[in-house]
Design a protein around this motif. Sequence first.
Motif, PDB file in Angstrom:
ATOM      1  N   TRP A   1      -7.103   1.976  -7.914  1.00 53.08           N
ATOM      2  CA  TRP A   1      -7.998   3.126  -7.869  1.00 53.08           C
ATOM      3  C   TRP A   1      -7.241   4.449  -7.953  1.00 53.08           C
TER       4      TRP A   1
ATOM      5  N   GLN B   1      -6.167  -0.258  -3.789  1.00 51.52           N
ATOM      6  CA  GLN B   1      -5.741   1.129  -3.648  1.00 51.52           C
ATOM      7  C   GLN B   1      -4.862   1.557  -4.820  1.00 51.52           C
TER       8      GLN B   1
ATOM      9  N   SER C   1       0.863  -1.173   0.000  1.00 50.28           N
ATOM     10  CA  SER C   1       0.000   0.000   0.000  1.00 50.28           C
ATOM     11  C   SER C   1       0.904   1.229   0.000  1.00 50.28           C
TER      12      SER C   1
ATOM     13  N   TYR D   1      -6.533  -5.096  -0.264  1.00 53.11           N
ATOM     14  CA  TYR D   1      -6.742  -3.650  -0.160  1.00 53.11           C
ATOM     15  C   TYR D   1      -5.622  -2.891  -0.855  1.00 53.11           C
TER      16      TYR D   1
END
Length: 291
Positions: free
Chosen positions: A204, A201, A28, A197
């Motif tokens: 997106w 992320q 992330s 996730y």
Amino acid sequence: MGAAVASSQSRALPPMGRVSRDGRLALSFAQERLWFLSQLGEVSGTYHISLGLELRGVLDVVAWRRSLDALVARHEALRSVFVSELGEARVELLPATSGFALREHDLSGVIDAEAQVRAVCEEEAHAPFDLARGPLIRGRLMRLGAEEHVFLLTQHHIVSDGWSMGVLMRELGTLYRAFAAGAENPLPALEIQYPDYAAWQRQWLSGERLTTQAAYWRDRLAEAPSSLELPTDRPRPAEQSFDGAALHVALDAELTRGLKELSQQHGTTLFMTVLAAWRRCWGDWQGKTMW
């Protein structure tokens, strides 16, 4: 909050699904930032999240170990390691059977047990993590008597945060009560994990959306000072040491409610609202208006 950020967040978010574990797992943005800082050296201890628990009453040590192992098996984030490849990092997952790294100390009957507990706490809090090899969560269990134990839990911030610590503690309690009673793991399997996730992320926040938001913050921070001069009791050192302490201040319910409403009106976090107020008050106290 700027118009670019607000309009970007108002768009419908794409669904989050499970990605293949056979391919390259991405970090992330928060993990990438912490990994980058770790490459600078001598900052590891700054990003340790430590917790100490005093356990009173009879402790089923077998059930306690089993609960910790179950947590590591349940959460892929706790089994993540960060391997460098051609100057970039990728995530690898340790096996679900790797277990929790727990060290036990029997200090029952030791004359200077309290001093030894302090020494273990100090050692545990500052012992470095190896981000590439892991594990990035570990603990110490100190036995002080038949019904008295101290448990230390340490995680690297790259796999956890304060909110996650609350989730972990609740699940640890649920697992321990079940295992101590001879029951099976009562927690349902997780459909989405942190690597899912991170991939969502990255997908997106990319392309035009990433360019727009980056441009917004470059514009907003163009005149920002390189350091935030908050009040201190001594001069700023030439080299940051990360040493510090905590000063606890209690805000009443009415003031807290007002601060939260103000934060919502301006699209900021409560932390940023309080920080802005603190900075303004400090500037006024110096006899000049900062903003």
